[in-house]
Write a protein that holds these residues in place. Sequence first.
Motif, mmCIF file in Angstrom:
data_model
loop_
_atom_site.group_PDB
_atom_site.id
_atom_site.type_symbol
_atom_site.label_atom_id
_atom_site.label_comp_id
_atom_site.label_asym_id
_atom_site.label_seq_id
_atom_site.Cartn_x
_atom_site.Cartn_y
_atom_site.Cartn_z
ATOM 1 N N LYS A 1 0.820 -1.223 0.000
ATOM 2 C CA LYS A 1 0.000 0.000 0.000
ATOM 3 C C LYS A 1 0.848 1.264 0.000
ATOM 4 N N SER A 2 2.094 1.130 -0.395
ATOM 5 C CA SER A 2 2.980 2.293 -0.417
ATOM 6 C C SER A 2 2.514 3.317 -1.458
ATOM 7 N N GLU A 3 2.613 4.577 -1.108
ATOM 8 C CA GLU A 3 2.284 5.649 -2.063
ATOM 9 C C GLU A 3 3.504 6.029 -2.891
ATOM 10 N N ASP A 4 4.649 5.386 -2.577
ATOM 11 C CA ASP A 4 5.885 5.746 -3.258
ATOM 12 C C ASP A 4 6.677 4.485 -3.616
ATOM 13 N N THR A 5 5.982 3.509 -4.272
ATOM 14 C CA THR A 5 6.625 2.227 -4.593
ATOM 15 C C THR A 5 7.808 2.436 -5.538
ATOM 16 N N VAL A 6 8.906 1.759 -5.238
ATOM 17 C CA VAL A 6 10.104 1.871 -6.069
ATOM 18 C C VAL A 6 9.861 1.149 -7.395
ATOM 19 N N PRO A 7 10.037 1.817 -8.542
ATOM 20 C CA PRO A 7 9.844 1.130 -9.828
ATOM 21 C C PRO A 7 10.917 0.060 -10.040
ATOM 22 N N GLY A 8 10.523 -1.053 -10.648
ATOM 23 C CA GLY A 8 11.493 -2.075 -11.042
ATOM 24 C C GLY A 8 11.776 -3.138 -10.007
ATOM 25 N N ILE A 9 11.147 -3.061 -8.811
ATOM 26 C CA ILE A 9 11.402 -4.123 -7.840
ATOM 27 C C ILE A 9 10.519 -5.326 -8.165
ATOM 28 N N ASP A 10 10.947 -6.507 -7.668
ATOM 29 C CA ASP A 10 10.163 -7.735 -7.855
ATOM 30 C C ASP A 10 8.997 -7.688 -6.872
ATOM 31 N N LEU A 11 7.786 -7.541 -7.406
ATOM 32 C CA LEU A 11 6.615 -7.326 -6.548
ATOM 33 C C LEU A 11 6.248 -8.569 -5.746
ATOM 34 N N LYS A 12 6.795 -9.724 -6.124
ATOM 35 C CA LYS A 12 6.518 -10.937 -5.362
ATOM 36 C C LYS A 12 7.560 -11.154 -4.267
ATOM 37 N N ARG A 13 8.650 -10.372 -4.291
ATOM 38 C CA ARG A 13 9.743 -10.563 -3.336
ATOM 39 C C ARG A 13 10.115 -9.242 -2.675
ATOM 40 N N ARG A 14 9.119 -8.514 -2.243
ATOM 41 C CA ARG A 14 9.353 -7.175 -1.668
ATOM 42 C C ARG A 14 10.287 -7.228 -0.458
ATOM 43 N N GLU A 15 10.206 -8.330 0.328
ATOM 44 C CA GLU A 15 10.990 -8.399 1.562
ATOM 45 C C GLU A 15 12.491 -8.428 1.287
ATOM 46 N N ALA A 16 12.894 -8.836 0.073
ATOM 47 C CA ALA A 16 14.327 -8.989 -0.232
ATOM 48 C C ALA A 16 15.052 -7.651 -0.241
ATOM 49 N N TYR A 17 14.314 -6.559 -0.395
ATOM 50 C CA TYR A 17 14.962 -5.244 -0.514
ATOM 51 C C TYR A 17 15.120 -4.545 0.841
ATOM 52 N N LEU A 18 14.622 -5.165 1.922
ATOM 53 C CA LEU A 18 14.750 -4.559 3.250
ATOM 54 C C LEU A 18 16.160 -4.777 3.797
ATOM 55 N N SER A 19 16.630 -3.847 4.608
ATOM 56 C CA SER A 19 17.907 -4.049 5.301
ATOM 57 C C SER A 19 17.712 -5.171 6.314
ATOM 58 N N VAL A 20 18.825 -5.770 6.777
ATOM 59 C CA VAL A 20 18.746 -6.876 7.735
ATOM 60 C C VAL A 20 17.988 -6.442 8.980
ATOM 61 N N GLU A 21 18.281 -5.248 9.475
ATOM 62 C CA GLU A 21 17.636 -4.770 10.702
ATOM 63 C C GLU A 21 16.133 -4.581 10.496
ATOM 64 N N GLU A 22 15.764 -3.936 9.375
ATOM 65 C CA GLU A 22 14.343 -3.669 9.155
ATOM 66 C C GLU A 22 13.587 -4.964 8.831
ATOM 67 N N PHE A 23 14.240 -5.893 8.164
ATOM 68 C CA PHE A 23 13.624 -7.193 7.878
ATOM 69 C C PHE A 23 13.193 -7.867 9.186
ATOM 70 N N GLU A 24 14.137 -7.915 10.150
ATOM 71 C CA GLU A 24 13.846 -8.580 11.423
ATOM 72 C C GLU A 24 12.794 -7.820 12.210
ATOM 73 N N SER A 25 12.822 -6.484 12.114
ATOM 74 C CA SER A 25 11.854 -5.666 12.833
ATOM 75 C C SER A 25 10.438 -5.862 12.291
ATOM 76 N N VAL A 26 10.295 -5.875 10.954
ATOM 77 C CA VAL A 26 8.967 -5.974 10.317
ATOM 78 C C VAL A 26 8.412 -7.385 10.388
ATOM 79 N N LEU A 27 9.258 -8.384 10.069
ATOM 80 C CA LEU A 27 8.762 -9.762 9.980
ATOM 81 C C LEU A 27 8.931 -10.557 11.267
#
Length: 891
Positions: free
Chosen positions: A840-866
Amino acid sequence: MATAKALEPAFQGVGSKPGVEIWRIENFKPVPLPKADYGKFYSGDSYVVLQTSGRAGAGAYTYDIHFWLGKDTSQDEAGVAAIKTVELDAILGGRAVQHRELQNHESDKFISYFKPCIIPLEGGVASGFKKPEEEEFVTRLYTCKGKRVVHLKQVPFSRSVLNHDDVFILDTKDKIFQFNGANSNIQERAKALEVVQFLKDTYHEGTCNVAIVDDGKLQAEGDSGEFWVIFGGFAPIGKKVLSDDDVVPDKTPGKLYSIAGGQVADQIEEYSKSTFENDKCYLMDCGDEVFVWVGRSTQVDDRKAAMKAAEEFLTSNNRPKATLVTRLIQGYETHSFKSNFDSWPSSTAPSAENRGKVAENRGKVSALLKQQGVGPKGKEKNAPVVEEVVPPLLEANGKLEVWSIDGDAKTPVASEDIGKFYSGDCYIVLYSYHSREKKEDFYLCYWIGKDSTEEDQNTAAKLTASMFNSLKGRPVQGRIYQEKEPPQFIAIFQPMVVFKGGLSSGYKSHIAEKGLDDETYKPDSASVIQILGTAVHNNKATQLDPVASSLNSHECFVIQSGSHLYIWQGTQSTYEQHAWAAKIAEFVKPGVHVKYQKEGSESASFWLGLGGKDTCGSNKVSLDTNRDPHLFAFSLSKGKFEIEEVYNFDQDDLLPEDILILDTRAEVIVWIGQAVDQKEKKNALEYGQKYIELAESLDGLSPHVPLYKVTEGNEPCFFTVYFSWEASKTSIPGNSFQKKVTILFGAGHSAGHANKGGGSQRRAAVAALSGVLTNEKTIADEPPPADEPEQSEEAPEEPVEPSEPIPEDDDSEPKVAIEEDENGILSSQSTFTYEQVRVKSEDTVPGIDLKRREAYLSVEEFESVLGMTKEEFYKLPKWKQDLTKKKVDLF
């Protein structure tokens, strides 16, 4: 009648308990087969198979006898098997349904005893065969056909046998391969996986590797390359070549012939149930199946001759081998036989045999419900009676809302009046509850009073459908008729009382037009309310005519007479009925003093209010509802509604692409898979109604039986009780094949297999064939042959929740690249914030894999969100990864 011993010693004591019993014909005699060999059938032999259904102590069993003839069996052995089948039937009382089964053309019912399949083996008793475990392992190639049960056939181990239309299993010493032809059916692929698992467990001690190879998806490395190397290298496969075994006869309208003197005689042009005489035999030719109908009064020799006449009929008419032959005894006709008639009226008085069948069916369901932890109460273990079964009820303490129908709208029923129904009205009921720590469940239905108007009934149906849609199709949706309320419905009202008359304007107008008296219940008028059942699932009270003849010695009544309120207790009524009557009196007339009247010592003023004393009834009303569960698939052929039974059904028969009908005799439930077309989903209740009309004319089903529809993943307890249910299976996304891959081999296998698709993958794979596949230069430089589809229309996609929109793929890689290490952990050199990659981002990055959004998170933010590390996350099954991401808006 000849004794069992005189007929055949090997059959002594048969049919004494439910299950399968098998004999092989050896030296022209039936010899019991060891249980360890059940499901293994040798092509050089003939067998007799008995299936006994029912439960001990619950009346007569029902029997199906099959004689199975291997393709290489001798005529003499086949003849012995057929004769012994008739003798076995005679020992069992002459009421079994008999079936002829030819190798590679077995009926679905026969194979259903040996799920997932029977194993065809070469050789036979006469050739001194070795048992498979005594042999050196031999690589075998099989075809798998059938989406309900699997018809497994061994075919020559040759690349030329492979084609685009079938599913094949290649069983090698170290690995089992499933090859999915590009045009093969998605459900056949799913069922073939069950066979792969079965072969793995049976012949490989559960330890060998399993691989899935898709036609048209070539890879030099991995399973695909290894598969083609076994066949001597890749070469384009040809079109399917049809053999005699592939000729399947079409179903045709039934033609009836008499059988006389052991021969098929004259055709009978016009026929109905009354055509059949109980001392004669008849042949019904339906194209794909030939029935031999045998009158109850015929002799054993006549029955043998009738089956022989059917065999000669097939031979003289050059009928395909796949034509089934079924012999029926009068009174035990199957549904497929009765479907050739416009109706099959029930006998007015049930025979002793049929009464036994009803009792047996009741016992079967009693055992089934007890397995599920739903047992009888207050019965001794050795009590010689049919146990009362408490059906599974919805979870208690939910939220209950009721609306009455008036005009084109629904009006909420006040909380103090919930549980009061009028026979001239219609109501909508919504019960919200929680079960098994799941999300909220909904039971939504409309109740039709027997005196309600058609307009009110149509309005109730329309508004209920609208509420179903507004709740996103999650509720159980039902139609309930007065006097046929199911236990789940009654149990959510405590109490439930059905009054005469109605409150709606539609009902008032109707009786005014007809000049009828308004009998609508009024608190100050004379009334008689019957207290019959007292268990939570049957304690519905009903208003009867205010006359003495309405009373019954086995029951209890709440009676309003002038200013007095009485509870009348019949001499055979129970303490529980008395207690429940007191609750009903308080519900109907809160705070009013109650006077008690015992049968035989009533006051004169009591009788005066009922128009004078009269004889009370003494017949006990049975509250039992016989349950006899059957599952059906259906089709609409040229406007005709046709059904096909799913035998010995289990949860795996509920395929996401299907709509199925469960008929328990106490309710009809239409089950809708997740992958069904939206238009078909909307028609589900219409299909259920068509089934009820068909079953009414052929099987005597009540036209007012409760009708439900349930959707995959939202099955209620009164549906799941008929299956060995695993709730976890319903949460796995995907089509039949994807679900089965996940269930049997884990989601990692599923994801890894399913991700390999699309044109770019094919081109890359073809380019990488060097060193493994033959003719690599030709293949790499030329387009695929015209007869080889580039990709199956039903190629599995990555499992996803069906409710989520899926971005369309193209052949280009995402512009922002993702890397995968040896442990399957994904990451990207370019990292983005959670707000940039969430759905639901209003500022989605163009060109990312929409099925693998989690891969673009930093290690810290990945662990925080998931809430877990990347290592923990990527070890999860693929479907669980998707659900986890969905919760945090990353999927």
